[in-house]
Design an enzyme around this catalytic site. Structure first.
Site, PDB file in Angstrom:
ATOM      1  N   ASP A 197       3.524   5.679 -11.842  1.00 31.92           N
ATOM      2  CA  ASP A 197       3.663   6.958 -11.147  1.00 31.92           C
ATOM      3  C   ASP A 197       4.184   6.922  -9.982  1.00 31.92           C
ATOM      4  OD1 ASP A 197       0.843   9.298  -9.852  1.00 31.92           O
ATOM      5  OD2 ASP A 197       2.860   9.181  -9.414  1.00 31.92           O
TER       6      ASP A 197
ATOM      7  N   HIS B 252      -6.391  13.848   3.634  1.00 34.59           N
ATOM      8  CA  HIS B 252      -6.337  15.094   2.370  1.00 34.59           C
ATOM      9  C   HIS B 252      -7.490  15.374   1.720  1.00 34.59           C
ATOM     10  CE1 HIS B 252      -1.956  14.822   3.486  1.00 34.59           C
ATOM     11  NE2 HIS B 252      -2.043  13.522   3.175  1.00 34.59           N
TER      12      HIS B 252
ATOM     13  N   ASP C 157      -0.537  11.058  11.526  1.00 34.09           N
ATOM     14  CA  ASP C 157       0.307  10.803  10.015  1.00 34.09           C
ATOM     15  C   ASP C 157       1.171  11.959   9.982  1.00 34.09           C
ATOM     16  OD1 ASP C 157      -0.772   9.397   7.527  1.00 34.09           O
ATOM     17  OD2 ASP C 157       0.474  11.427   7.324  1.00 34.09           O
TER      18      ASP C 157
ATOM     19  N   ASP D 258       3.362   6.552   8.623  1.00 35.60           N
ATOM     20  CA  ASP D 258       4.477   7.214   7.792  1.00 35.60           C
ATOM     21  C   ASP D 258       5.391   8.183   8.880  1.00 35.60           C
ATOM     22  OD1 ASP D 258       2.140   9.089   5.743  1.00 35.60           O
ATOM     23  OD2 ASP D 258       2.264   9.004   7.877  1.00 35.60           O
TER      24      ASP D 258
ATOM     25  N   TYR E 144       4.260   3.757   4.683  1.00 31.52           N
ATOM     26  CA  TYR E 144       4.396   2.905   3.469  1.00 31.52           C
ATOM     27  C   TYR E 144       5.708   2.091   3.669  1.00 31.52           C
ATOM     28  CZ  TYR E 144       1.507   6.470   2.609  1.00 31.52           C
ATOM     29  OH  TYR E 144       0.350   7.421   2.409  1.00 31.52           O
TER      30      TYR E 144
END
Ligand SMILES: NCCCNCCCCCC(O)(O)C(F)(F)F
Ligand SMILES: [Zn+2]
Length: 601
Positions: free
Chosen positions: A22, A137, A174, A267, A307
């Protein structure tokens, strides 16, 4: 006053991982946690922290924020096979289940609660929890964007109920909008939620209208939701600092929270494939340091995204190093925010004008005049074919950032010259009391001072006896001007004459931008030397002659609080072109102060 920094990490949380192909979710890997923890050990930061164990969040604690349906679905995945896991994951936007996901998510929740308890009980002053899956989220009834349970939202709700808190600040740095957290608290005035996020006029995921700057909260919660959208990529340190100086900090000081939680995603740092931003890891030291000034230092930092493993781990280390009380690195590079950032900052300040005193005088006339909106400007069209190449360059890009960070972090951690302070100390005896980084300098000798003054500063120095007091200041200033030290301290019975001479000496030495902050009454106001000096004068008596220079600001300290002055100083520093060469602080008296009205020249 509590001291110490908690660090919460449990390698159990590395077992959650993607079992199928994915390309959207494959960046949320277990190494994000293990890499960061290894880097903390490498910098000997783990041993300096109070290691607090994680625990599983209970079902009851999860139900503080989530529905029982959501909890049941998550629980049911523990015994599923890969095909079933894939099917259930497909019900959500950008989420994947693993058989261990539910357990990891409960530990992530519990880690946050352990952190809140450690801080609120006074066992430590602040701390960081390294957790995954992340949380900001996830919503009452849904997983979303790698998040299953909203760790930070649960921590806030838990702190409110267990400790009876009335004002909690959540800062979400973030690079993605924590829409989950927004939905949970948008009607709750006791939780102030601030998020900046890559937005690009709603083109960037999750591409929500309610992520824009005009989503200010609902009902009684109006004013308690602050969204700062970044409409371009490439935002850097100066943009992030401007967002703190001009949006978050003035409002946060006014809100005066009892506890600060950070949805700490990295990130938003350089090299991250999601954020595409340029801010370097050291900026997180500054952001953390600013937030440590609130809530008596009660600060809980909980990991969200990030990441690029090297960028992530360096930023985590900068955060923990600052929580431990280490001095923050010198800010370098571009100091002025870009146009797009200024526009977003102006928009969000205007949107929040009705709710915050510190924005009371905000000029919102520009809002009517649409032409200032940058999205009407020609947008660079990225034709889809480059999508693929951008992926490849991304790989090279990531490696290039590795090398950049190696060098950059070496300079940050071992600055040249090491921060040094010059001081003139009368008695040699007390000299040994000074820390090693302080360099004792001899006063400038009288003949030299006389020659200097009579040649250049005779108009400033009236009586002869002030000459004596100039010797120590000039000796310290010389070390700063010749870059032998970074900063210095000198005492002078004639502060305003010394400052006037010091300012002119600096400008004559060739400095183009000098900031002066003077506290106390001044006999003479030095002229601002055609804009090369920015003077902020905190005084009692309104000055006699009206200096209408925009580079001279006088504040009556009976009417402003130092917190306001601090943010004003930041604002002016930022407006005062890129950066300033030296900064003097001279205080001749201390005064108590209370909030009344702010009158700015
Ligand atoms: N075209 C679809 C792109 C989907 N992209 C999902 C990005 C998720 C970001 C998660 C995060 O970094 O915000 C968190 F902190 F939660 F981990
Ligand atoms: Zn993110």
């Amino acid at each position: 006053m509590a001291s110490g920094t908690a660090l919460i990490y449990d390698e159990e949380m590395t077992s959650h991982k993607l079992l199928w192909n994915d390309p959207i979710c494959d960046i949320e890997v277990p190494e994000r946690l293990s890499f960061s923890y290894e880097q903390l050990k490498c910098y000997h930061l783990v041993e300096r922290c109070v290691c607090v164990p994680a625990r599983e969040g209970s079902e009851e604690e999860i139900l503080l924020v989530h529905s029982s349906e959501h909890l049941e679905v998550a629980k049911s995945t523990q015994t599923m096979n890969e095909e079933e896991l894939k099917r259930v994951s497909g019900n959500y936007d950008a989420f994947f289940f693993h058989p261990s996901t539910y357990r990891c998510a409960r530990i992530a929740v519990g880690a946050g609660l352990q952190l809140v308890d450690s801080v609120m009980s006074g066992k430590v002053c602040n701390g960081m929890a390294l957790v995954r899956p992340p949380g900001h989220h996830s919503q009452r009834n849904a997983a979303n964007g790698f998040c299953l349970f909203n760790n930070v939202a649960i921590a806030a709700e838990y702190a409110k109920r267990k400790y009876g808190l009335q004002r909690i600040l959540i800062v979400d740095w973030d690079v993605h909008h924590g829409q989950g957290t927004q939905y949970i608290f948008e009607e709750d005035p006791s939780v102030l939620y601030f998020s900046w996020h890559r937005y690009e006029h709603q083109e960037f995921w999750p591409s929500l209208k309610e992520s824009d700057y005009d989503a200010v909260g609902l009902g009684r919660g109006k004013g308690s939701n602050i969204n700062l959208p970044w409409n371009k990529v490439g935002m850097g340190n100066s943009d992030y600092l401007a967002a703190f100086f001009h949006v978050l900090l003035p409002v946060a000081f006014e809100f005066d929270p009892e506890l600060v939680l950070v949805s700490s995603g990295y990130d938003s740092g350089i090299g991250d494939p999601e954020g595409q931003m340029n801010a370097t890891p050291d900026v997180f030291a500054h952001l953390t340091h600013f937030l440590m000034q609130l809530a008596n230092g009660k600060l809980c930092v909980i990991l969200e995204g990030g990441y690029h493993l090297k960028s992530l781990s360096e930023s985590v280390c900068m955060t923990v190093k600052t929580l431990l009380g280490d001095p923050v690195p010198q800010i370098t590079g571009e100091m002025a925010p870009c146009l797009s950032a200024i526009e977003s900052i102006q928009n969000v300040r205007a949107a929040h004008k009705p709710y915050w005193k510190c924005l009371m005088y905000e000029d919102t006339s520009f809002l009517q005049n649409l032409s200032t909106k940058s999205h009407l400007l020609e947008k660079v069209n990225t034709n889809p074919s480059t999508e693929h190449e951008s992926k490849i360059t991304n790989k090279d890009e990531m490696v290039k950032v590795e090398r950049f960070l190696e060098l950059h972090m070496k300079n940050i951690l071992f600055p040249v010259p090491p921060i040094k302070t010059a001081a003139t100390i009368e008695s040699e005896a007390s000299a040994h009391l000074l820390p090693l980084s302080v360099r004792v300098v001899k006063e400038m000798d009288m003949n030299e001072v006389k020659a200097l003054v009579s040649a250049f500063y005779a108009d400033l120095v009236k009586e002869d006896e002030t000459l004596l007091s100039l010797g120590s200041m000039l000796a310290v200033l010389d070390k700063i001007l010749t870059k032998q030290v970074c900063n210095g301290i000198a005492e002078s019975p004639t502060a305003s004459v010394s400052v006037a001479v010091a300012l002119r000496h600096s400008v004559r030495f060739g400095f183009q931008r000098v900031l002066c902050i003077f506290v106390g009454d001044m006999e003479i106001i030095p002229n601002t030397e055609d804009g090369r000096i920015l003077m902020i004068h905190i005084c009692e008596k309104q000055q006699s002659e009206k200096t209408n220079s925009k580079h001279y600001i006088s504040l009556n300290w009976k009417e402003v609080r130092f917190t306001f002055i601090r943010s004003l100083v930041y604002v002016r520093m930022h407006r005062f072109e890129e950066n300033f060469s030296s900064c003097y602080f001279s205080s001749s008296r201390r005064q108590s102060h209370s909030v009344k009205r702010v009158r700015r020249r």
